[in-house]
Enzyme design. Structure first.
Site, PDB file in Angstrom:
ATOM      1  N   ASP A 135       0.826  -1.198   0.000  1.00  0.00           N
ATOM      2  CA  ASP A 135       0.000   0.000   0.000  1.00  0.00           C
ATOM      3  C   ASP A 135       0.866   1.256   0.000  1.00  0.00           C
ATOM      4  O   ASP A 135       1.645   1.479   0.924  1.00  0.00           O
ATOM      5  CB  ASP A 135      -0.883  -0.052   1.263  1.00  0.00           C
ATOM      6  CG  ASP A 135      -1.887   1.065   1.282  1.00  0.00           C
ATOM      7  OD1 ASP A 135      -2.487   1.327   0.232  1.00  0.00           O
ATOM      8  OD2 ASP A 135      -2.073   1.686   2.338  1.00  0.00           O
ATOM      9  N   THR A 152      -3.289   5.579  -3.971  1.00  0.00           N
ATOM     10  CA  THR A 152      -2.189   6.355  -3.391  1.00  0.00           C
ATOM     11  C   THR A 152      -0.901   6.191  -4.199  1.00  0.00           C
ATOM     12  O   THR A 152      -0.191   7.165  -4.435  1.00  0.00           O
ATOM     13  CB  THR A 152      -1.943   5.953  -1.929  1.00  0.00           C
ATOM     14  OG1 THR A 152      -1.765   4.545  -1.859  1.00  0.00           O
ATOM     15  CG2 THR A 152      -3.120   6.331  -1.057  1.00  0.00           C
ATOM     16  N   THR A 153      -0.622   4.963  -4.621  1.00  0.00           N
ATOM     17  CA  THR A 153       0.602   4.741  -5.394  1.00  0.00           C
ATOM     18  C   THR A 153       0.503   5.482  -6.724  1.00  0.00           C
ATOM     19  O   THR A 153       1.451   6.150  -7.153  1.00  0.00           O
ATOM     20  CB  THR A 153       0.799   3.236  -5.660  1.00  0.00           C
ATOM     21  OG1 THR A 153       0.522   2.525  -4.468  1.00  0.00           O
ATOM     22  CG2 THR A 153       2.194   2.941  -6.112  1.00  0.00           C
ATOM     23  N   ASP A 193      -9.061  -0.034   1.644  1.00  0.00           N
ATOM     24  CA  ASP A 193      -9.077   0.503   0.272  1.00  0.00           C
ATOM     25  C   ASP A 193     -10.406   0.171  -0.386  1.00  0.00           C
ATOM     26  O   ASP A 193     -11.028   1.013  -1.032  1.00  0.00           O
ATOM     27  CB  ASP A 193      -7.951  -0.122  -0.564  1.00  0.00           C
ATOM     28  CG  ASP A 193      -6.592   0.475  -0.229  1.00  0.00           C
ATOM     29  OD1 ASP A 193      -6.518   1.296   0.701  1.00  0.00           O
ATOM     30  OD2 ASP A 193      -5.603   0.109  -0.895  1.00  0.00           O
TER      31      ASP A 193
HETATM   32  P1  ADP Z   1      -2.888   2.268  -5.860  1.00  0.00           P
HETATM   33  O1  ADP Z   1      -2.248   2.492  -4.526  1.00  0.00           O
HETATM   34  O2  ADP Z   1      -2.609   3.401  -6.791  1.00  0.00           O
HETATM   35  O3  ADP Z   1      -4.326   1.913  -5.770  1.00  0.00           O
HETATM   36  P2  ADP Z   1      -2.514  -0.464  -6.688  1.00  0.00           P
HETATM   37  O4  ADP Z   1      -1.316  -1.292  -6.387  1.00  0.00           O
HETATM   38  O5  ADP Z   1      -3.761  -0.778  -5.979  1.00  0.00           O
HETATM   39  O6  ADP Z   1      -2.106   1.047  -6.481  1.00  0.00           O
HETATM   40  O7  ADP Z   1      -2.755  -0.555  -8.264  1.00  0.00           O
HETATM   41  C1  ADP Z   1      -3.793   0.105  -8.895  1.00  0.00           C
HETATM   42  C2  ADP Z   1      -3.696  -0.063 -10.382  1.00  0.00           C
HETATM   43  O8  ADP Z   1      -3.820  -1.439 -10.754  1.00  0.00           O
HETATM   44  C3  ADP Z   1      -4.826   0.675 -11.088  1.00  0.00           C
HETATM   45  O9  ADP Z   1      -4.313   1.367 -12.200  1.00  0.00           O
HETATM   46  C4  ADP Z   1      -5.743  -0.455 -11.514  1.00  0.00           C
HETATM   47  O10 ADP Z   1      -6.505  -0.126 -12.659  1.00  0.00           O
HETATM   48  C5  ADP Z   1      -4.776  -1.560 -11.789  1.00  0.00           C
HETATM   49  N1  ADP Z   1      -5.404  -2.887 -11.743  1.00  0.00           N
HETATM   50  C6  ADP Z   1      -6.081  -3.457 -10.724  1.00  0.00           C
HETATM   51  N2  ADP Z   1      -6.522  -4.691 -11.042  1.00  0.00           N
HETATM   52  C7  ADP Z   1      -6.103  -4.927 -12.311  1.00  0.00           C
HETATM   53  C8  ADP Z   1      -6.220  -6.027 -13.220  1.00  0.00           C
HETATM   54  N3  ADP Z   1      -6.854  -7.146 -12.883  1.00  0.00           N
HETATM   55  N4  ADP Z   1      -5.645  -5.888 -14.433  1.00  0.00           N
HETATM   56  C9  ADP Z   1      -4.996  -4.781 -14.775  1.00  0.00           C
HETATM   57  N5  ADP Z   1      -4.829  -3.714 -13.967  1.00  0.00           N
HETATM   58  C10 ADP Z   1      -5.378  -3.769 -12.756  1.00  0.00           C
HETATM   59 MG    MG Z   2      -5.281   0.262  -5.021  1.00  0.00          MG
END
Ligand code: ADP
Ligand code: MG
Length: 538
Positions: A63, A96-97, A386
């Protein structure tokens, strides 16, 4: 007064100062480093980080905001990016990332423009224009939806790759149920969903309780362990004889007076307990202490009582059971009591907890998170937080966008067209902004071990056909994310792009960094000013 001969010290000795390009270069570098650090965690295939604090406590997480909070960041510009992550966390709870890496990339692109002798103000202005246009485009590609199926998909997308794999679907069910339950007039107060965690079971043993779980036990073993059709009283005053406020001395001259005195105190306690029991209450939650004798009388009256309950828990109990929190025992009446189907003390992994369950239409609920170890439970808890954030945002706004890099590519594409319509050097800044957004799909691809250049080329081509095309990180194909069920709230992207742009703009406008000497220095009186300290040496 030989003023002419002495140098004038405007700043205290030991202050470090960076001007113009030096200041910019240093701030940009700090932002880039920070973004680079969290980049590898983005997306379902992102890796985790293990953070160990000075006491040896370990956090394993994926996270973004947790990583940044746990890291001891000192550089002022880097701290501004940490703020971006925190704002994102408070406003939406997810993304957040994404917010931090977009901000980092905007700074990186700005650096190139600075090399080309473009003035930082122009870049900042171009970024502002681009950010506004990006919001318009995002509104345009948003999809109106907040049905249960959409909420499930939004929750599952937020949890993908966060240690919840096996139990993603049942957890999403719990979360959607919880958010729906506490929703009032289209608004969701996330504080009304309590998360209680206990290790020692599988993640899919997590449950949703229609009420509140309190991490406490009964005050007296003689009290019932389980009360059905509970009538619940909530008190935020102690049940004990008040200490006198002034120092008073009571002279007792013979033993019978002593006896009378004690009896009188006992009578007062008995009266207090009676006035509680007379309302018909059979369960009592007290925010303050309960005297030993009061405990005894309450137990005798068959009341299940808990003391020193946290204020926040009292509020949740009130929301869940409909009870009023009462400040004076004498004021407690039948109408102040709340109701629950059952209140019981249960042993979870060797520890007693009080479950207030089966409340009717509760406006506060609890998710009991389980997992094999403490670290697993904590990471699952973060994933659930989240997911609650994204489901709540979707319920409130009723708008979603596709995930998997689809919106970033679409915005980049349309921004480039928009840039062509702008004259002057801002055009370059708008194009740079467009390029910077591509960092999201690029990183998703890299983290999945795919060739990011190929993926970007394919994505751009696919966006000639549809704005929903994104990367399926599991097989590397470009697919329609809406159909694949990878969707996110509109608010997550909106906030991420907006706060990243604002932070980058703000950092770019700085041309002078004046930092008090860091607290380690021997300069007298400087220590309190160490807030901006910790400048890395150039
Ligand atoms: P954040 O802290 O920004 O939420 P995450 O590690 O949760 O970071 O990653 C979020 C990103 O991963 C988003 O751009 C989301 O669209 C993408 N994402 C989530 N699930 C999938 C999936 N099954 N296939 C492709 N991209 C995905
Ligand atoms: Mg996320």
């Amino acid at each position: 007064m030989a003023q002419g001969q002495q140098p004038i010290l405007v700043l205290p000795e030991g202050t470090s100062r960076y001007l113009g390009r030096d200041a910019q270069r240093m701030n940009i570098l700090a932002g880039k480093i920070l973004a680079e650090t969290v980049r590898t965690t983005l997306g379902p295939k992102g890796m985790d980080k293990m953070l160990v604090d000075s006491l040896g406590d370990i956090v394993v997480t994926n996270d973004g905001v947790t990583i940044l909070k746990e890291m001891d960041i000192e550089h002022p510009a880097a701290k501004m990016l940490v703020e971006v992550a925190k704002t994102q966390e408070d406003e939406v709870g997810d993304g957040t990332t994404t917010a931090v890496i977009i901000a980092g990339e905007l700074l990186k692109k700005a650096e190139n423009l600075l090399e080309m002798e473009i003035h930082p103000t122009i870049i900042a202005m171009g970024y502002r224009q681009a950010s506004e246009k990006a919001q318009e485009i995002l509104d345009d590609i948003a999809i109106d939806a907040s049905d249960r199926d959409t909420l499930m998909k939004v929750a599952m997308t937020a949890m993908t790759g966060k240690g919840t794999e096996k139990a993603r679907e049942p957890l999403a069910q719990l979360i959607v149920d919880a958010v729906k339950q506490v929703e009032e007039d289209g608004e969701v107060e996330k504080d009304h969903i309590k998360i209680e965690k206990k290790e020692g079971a599988a993640v899919d043993d997590s449950t949703l309780v229609q009420g509140v779980i309190i991490d406490k036990e009964r005050v007296h073993p003689g009290m019932p362990k389980k009360v059905e059709n509970a009538k619940i009283a909530l008190l935020n005053c102690p049940i004990e004889v008040k200490e006198t406020e002034v120092d008073a001395e009571i002279r007792i001259t013979d033993p019978s007076q002593m006896q009378a005195f004690i009896e009188q105190e006992e009578q007062m306690i008995r009266d207090m307990v009676n006035s509680i029991v007379d309302t018909g209450a059979n369960v009592l939650f007290c925010q303050k202490g309960i005297d030993d004798l009061a405990q005894h009388y309450l137990a005798k009256a068959g009341v299940l009582a808990v003391r020193r309950v946290k204020k926040s828990d009292m509020e949740k109990l009130s929301k869940a059971t409909g009870a009023n929190i009462v400040t004076n025992i004498e004021d407690l009446g039948e109408e102040d009591l709340g109701e629950a189907g059952v209140v019981s003390e249960k042993k979870i992994s060797g520890e007693e907890m009080i479950f207030v369950e089966e409340c009717k239409e509760p406006k506060a609920v609890t998710i009991l998170v389980r997992g094999s170890t403490e670290h697993v439970v904590s990471e699952v808890e973060r994933a659930i937080e989240d997911a609650i954030g994204v489901v709540a945002a979707t319920v409130e706004d009723g708008k979603v966008v596709a995930g998997g890099g689809a919106p970033e590519i679409e915005i980049a594409k349309r921004l480039k067209d928009y840039a062509d319509s702008i004259s002057g050097r801002e055009q370059l800044a708008v194009s740079a902004f467009a390029d910077a957004l591509e960092i999201v799909p690029k990183t998703l691809a890299e983290n999945a071990g795919l060739d990011s250049i190929d993926v970007l080329v394919d994505l751009r081509a696919a966006h000639e056909e549809s704005p929903y095309m994104g990367i399926d990180v599991f097989d590397g194909n470009i697919v329609d994310m809406k159909e694949a069920g990878v969707i996110e709230p509109h608010r997550v992207k909106k906030q991420a792009i907006q706060s990243a742009a604002e932070a980058a703009e703000m950092i770019l406008r700085i041309d002078d960094v004046i930092a008090a000497s860091s607290s380690g220095s021997e300069d007298e009186g400087m220590d309190e000013m160490g807030g901006m300290g910790g400048m890395p040496p150039m």
